[in-house]
Design a protein around this motif. Sequence first.
Motif, PDB file in Angstrom:
ATOM      1  N   THR A  38      -1.903  10.478   1.852  1.00 26.34           N
ATOM      2  CA  THR A  38      -0.656  10.778   1.157  1.00 26.34           C
ATOM      3  C   THR A  38       0.019   9.455   0.827  1.00 26.34           C
ATOM      4  OG1 THR A  38      -0.352  12.893   2.303  1.00 26.34           O
ATOM      5  CG2 THR A  38       1.587  11.910   1.274  1.00 26.34           C
ATOM      6  N   ILE A  39       0.092   9.140  -0.461  1.00 21.99           N
ATOM      7  CA  ILE A  39       0.753   7.909  -0.900  1.00 21.99           C
ATOM      8  C   ILE A  39       2.245   8.179  -0.990  1.00 21.99           C
ATOM      9  CG2 ILE A  39       0.916   6.192  -2.725  1.00 21.99           C
ATOM     10  CD1 ILE A  39      -1.937   6.806  -3.492  1.00 21.99           C
ATOM     11  N   GLY A  40       3.015   7.535  -0.138  1.00 24.41           N
ATOM     12  CA  GLY A  40       4.448   7.749  -0.096  1.00 24.41           C
ATOM     13  C   GLY A  40       5.225   6.538  -0.570  1.00 24.41           C
ATOM     14  N   LYS A  41       6.533   6.675  -0.612  1.00 22.27           N
ATOM     15  CA  LYS A  41       7.398   5.594  -1.070  1.00 22.27           C
ATOM     16  C   LYS A  41       7.477   4.462  -0.059  1.00 22.27           C
ATOM     17  CE  LYS A  41      12.035   4.711  -2.895  1.00 22.27           C
ATOM     18  NZ  LYS A  41      13.339   5.307  -3.273  1.00 22.27           N
ATOM     19  N   GLN A  42       7.442   4.788   1.233  1.00 22.21           N
ATOM     20  CA  GLN A  42       7.602   3.786   2.272  1.00 22.21           C
ATOM     21  C   GLN A  42       6.301   3.443   2.985  1.00 22.21           C
ATOM     22  OE1 GLN A  42      10.307   2.172   2.574  1.00 22.21           O
ATOM     23  NE2 GLN A  42      11.741   3.463   1.457  1.00 22.21           N
ATOM     24  N   VAL A  83       0.861  -1.183   0.000  1.00 21.94           N
ATOM     25  CA  VAL A  83       0.000   0.000   0.000  1.00 21.94           C
ATOM     26  C   VAL A  83       0.900   1.236   0.000  1.00 21.94           C
ATOM     27  CG1 VAL A  83      -1.975   1.106   1.137  1.00 21.94           C
ATOM     28  CG2 VAL A  83      -1.669  -1.358   1.308  1.00 21.94           C
ATOM     29  N   LEU A  84       1.666   1.375  -1.047  1.00 21.34           N
ATOM     30  CA  LEU A  84       2.612   2.475  -1.210  1.00 21.34           C
ATOM     31  C   LEU A  84       3.053   2.462  -2.661  1.00 21.34           C
ATOM     32  CD1 LEU A  84       5.362   0.537  -1.099  1.00 21.34           C
ATOM     33  CD2 LEU A  84       4.981   0.794   1.322  1.00 21.34           C
ATOM     34  N   TYR A  85       3.682   3.518  -3.124  1.00 20.17           N
ATOM     35  CA  TYR A  85       3.943   3.564  -4.557  1.00 20.17           C
ATOM     36  C   TYR A  85       5.246   2.907  -4.972  1.00 20.17           C
ATOM     37  CZ  TYR A  85       7.026   7.786  -4.208  1.00 20.17           C
ATOM     38  OH  TYR A  85       8.029   8.684  -3.922  1.00 20.17           O
ATOM     39  N   ASP A  86       6.102   2.570  -4.018  1.00 17.96           N
ATOM     40  CA  ASP A  86       7.390   1.994  -4.376  1.00 17.96           C
ATOM     41  C   ASP A  86       7.243   0.620  -5.023  1.00 17.96           C
ATOM     42  OD1 ASP A  86      10.141   1.962  -4.582  1.00 17.96           O
ATOM     43  OD2 ASP A  86      10.422   1.022  -2.636  1.00 17.96           O
ATOM     44  N   ARG A  87       6.290  -0.188  -4.544  1.00 14.72           N
ATOM     45  CA  ARG A  87       6.148  -1.552  -5.065  1.00 14.72           C
ATOM     46  C   ARG A  87       4.687  -1.925  -5.317  1.00 14.72           C
ATOM     47  NH1 ARG A  87       8.940  -3.975   0.177  1.00 14.72           N
ATOM     48  NH2 ARG A  87      10.384  -2.271   0.540  1.00 14.72           N
ATOM     49  N   SER A  88       3.827  -0.969  -5.429  1.00 11.11           N
ATOM     50  CA  SER A  88       2.401  -1.238  -5.433  1.00 11.11           C
ATOM     51  C   SER A  88       1.905  -1.809  -6.753  1.00 11.11           C
ATOM     52  CB  SER A  88       1.634   0.045  -5.105  1.00 11.11           C
ATOM     53  OG  SER A  88       0.245  -0.212  -5.119  1.00 11.11           O
ATOM     54  N   GLU A  89       0.917  -2.707  -6.636  1.00 15.67           N
ATOM     55  CA  GLU A  89       0.164  -3.209  -7.770  1.00 15.67           C
ATOM     56  C   GLU A  89      -1.300  -3.273  -7.368  1.00 15.67           C
ATOM     57  OE1 GLU A  89       1.632  -6.954  -9.050  1.00 15.67           O
ATOM     58  OE2 GLU A  89       3.643  -6.223  -9.532  1.00 15.67           O
ATOM     59  N   ARG A  93      -0.909  15.246  -0.340  1.00 18.28           N
ATOM     60  CA  ARG A  93      -2.251  14.976   0.159  1.00 18.28           C
ATOM     61  C   ARG A  93      -3.245  14.997  -1.005  1.00 18.28           C
ATOM     62  NH1 ARG A  93      -2.448  17.244   5.945  1.00 18.28           N
ATOM     63  NH2 ARG A  93      -4.699  17.417   5.614  1.00 18.28           N
ATOM     64  N   HIS A  94      -4.148  14.016  -0.989  1.00 11.36           N
ATOM     65  CA  HIS A  94      -5.120  13.957  -2.080  1.00 11.36           C
ATOM     66  C   HIS A  94      -6.334  13.165  -1.610  1.00 11.36           C
ATOM     67  CE1 HIS A  94      -6.399  14.250  -6.251  1.00 11.36           C
ATOM     68  NE2 HIS A  94      -6.722  12.962  -6.229  1.00 11.36           N
ATOM     69  N   GLY A  95      -7.509  13.560  -2.092  1.00 12.48           N
ATOM     70  CA  GLY A  95      -8.731  12.842  -1.765  1.00 12.48           C
ATOM     71  C   GLY A  95      -9.002  11.725  -2.761  1.00 12.48           C
ATOM     72  N   TYR A  96      -9.419  10.555  -2.239  1.00 11.90           N
ATOM     73  CA  TYR A  96      -9.663   9.384  -3.079  1.00 11.90           C
ATOM     74  C   TYR A  96     -11.069   8.849  -2.858  1.00 11.90           C
ATOM     75  CZ  TYR A  96      -4.622   9.430  -3.798  1.00 11.90           C
ATOM     76  OH  TYR A  96      -3.344   9.814  -4.125  1.00 11.90           O
ATOM     77  N   ARG A  97     -11.628   8.251  -3.921  1.00  8.72           N
ATOM     78  CA  ARG A  97     -12.946   7.630  -3.868  1.00  8.72           C
ATOM     79  C   ARG A  97     -12.831   6.188  -4.350  1.00  8.72           C
ATOM     80  NH1 ARG A  97     -15.761  11.366  -8.008  1.00  8.72           N
ATOM     81  NH2 ARG A  97     -13.640  11.151  -8.868  1.00  8.72           N
ATOM     82  N   ALA A 105      -0.090   2.880   6.522  1.00  6.18           N
ATOM     83  CA  ALA A 105      -0.312   1.526   6.033  1.00  6.18           C
ATOM     84  C   ALA A 105       0.814   1.158   5.070  1.00  6.18           C
ATOM     85  CB  ALA A 105      -1.664   1.430   5.331  1.00  6.18           C
ATOM     86  N   VAL A 106       1.251  -0.094   5.156  1.00  2.32           N
ATOM     87  CA  VAL A 106       2.400  -0.531   4.367  1.00  2.32           C
ATOM     88  C   VAL A 106       2.049  -1.657   3.404  1.00  2.32           C
ATOM     89  CG1 VAL A 106       4.746  -1.454   4.474  1.00  2.32           C
ATOM     90  CG2 VAL A 106       3.987   0.191   6.194  1.00  2.32           C
TER      91      VAL A 106
END
Length: 378
Positions: A256-260, A216-222, A235-239, A351-352
Amino acid sequence: MKRRRFLGATAMTIAAGHLGLLPARNFGETGVVEAAQREPRELAAIGRATEWLNSPRLTAASLRGKTVLVDFWTYTCINWLRTLPYVRAWSQKYQQGLTVIGVHTPEFPFEHDLDSVRRSVRQMNVPYPVVIDNDYSIWRAFRNQYWPALYLIDAQGRIRDHQFGEGEYERSERAIQRLLSEAGVTGFSNGIAPVETGGFEAAADWTNLRSPETYVLYDRSEGFASRDAAVLDRRHGYRAPGRLALNQWSLVGEWTIGKQATALNTPSGQIVYRFHARDLHLVMGPARGANPVRCRVTFDGQPPRVAHGLDVDESGSGTASEQRLYQLIRQPKPIVDRTFAIEFLDAGVEAVSFTFGWARRHIETPHASYESIVYTFV
C-alpha cells in the motif's frame, strides 16, 4: 543536508558570510543578527519548551550570559549523524563555557514519539541537553530550514555564526573559541578537538555520490518504475521491470503506497533500487506496535558479503525492529552503479526513504569579498 521545504534535486547559490537563504535576517560582516540585538527570540523559544532530555529545562534566563551552540537534528538524518562526533567532542572539550543544545525537530510522523527520541539519544550517545521541538516553534524562531544546522549564540543572545549541513568543522570550532574568549572563558586548548568517526558517523564519500534521497511514498516520490502503475492508499500487487535505470526503484509484491510510508501487506515483498553511492541507507521499520520484520538484502543479485552495512550480516540477513535509519550497504571501491534489493520475509514493514546525503561544489565568483558555494539538496 536536508531542507524542510522538499524540492527534490534543487540547486541554489549561497554567498558565505552574506547569506541569502533567510531573507528576514541581515547577517552583517560580523555575523551578528541585527534583529537579535532587539529581542533574543531564539533563546526565548528554547526557554518556552517543556520536554527536555539529558537535562532539566533550560530557560532563556538560565542561558543569558552564556555561549550557546544550537544543533538542529532529527534522528533519521544521515547528514546529522555524520556531524554528531564533532558536536559531541565540542560539548566535552568546552564544557567549562559552552552550552550545547540539540533541538530535535522531526521530519517524519514517527519521529514525534518521545520514547523513540529518548532511545535514539541513548543509542547514538548524545551527551548534551536535547529539547523536543515537535511543533516546530524553535525551528520557526530561528527561521531554520535545514537538518543539520548549527547556530552559535554569544553571551548577549546574538547569533554570531552558523553552519548548514556537513563540513567546515575547523571553522566552526574556531568560532566557538573566539566567542568563549570574548566571554572571558579560559583554560581550554586552542587546538582542534580530536574526533573519532566510524559506523554511521563515518565521513561521506562525496566523490562517489550519484544518487539522491529517494522517498518510498507518494507524497514526494520520484523514480518509481514498477511494471504496474502506482495505486495510492490501496493494496495492490506490483512487479519489477526487466531493468532499472540509475536512481529508479520498484516494488514487488502486495503493498500500500501511502502519503507518509509504503507498507507491505503480505510476506515476501521486495523493494529494488538502482543506485550509485558507497553507502545505502533505508528509513523503515515495523508499523507502530507490530512485530519485528525479518529482511534479506542482495547486491547485484548476490549476498552483499564485504559490502554489507551495519544492520545486516555478510549473507544480507537482518531485522527491522524499530522505525529508524538502517545502513544496509557500505561497499568497498570501486563504486559503480549497483542494483540493490531488500526482501521482507514478514508483512508489516513501513518503508519511507532511501537516503544518501547531499553534494556541494565550489564555483568561481566575480565577488572578491566572499566565496560562493553551490549546495545541491538531494
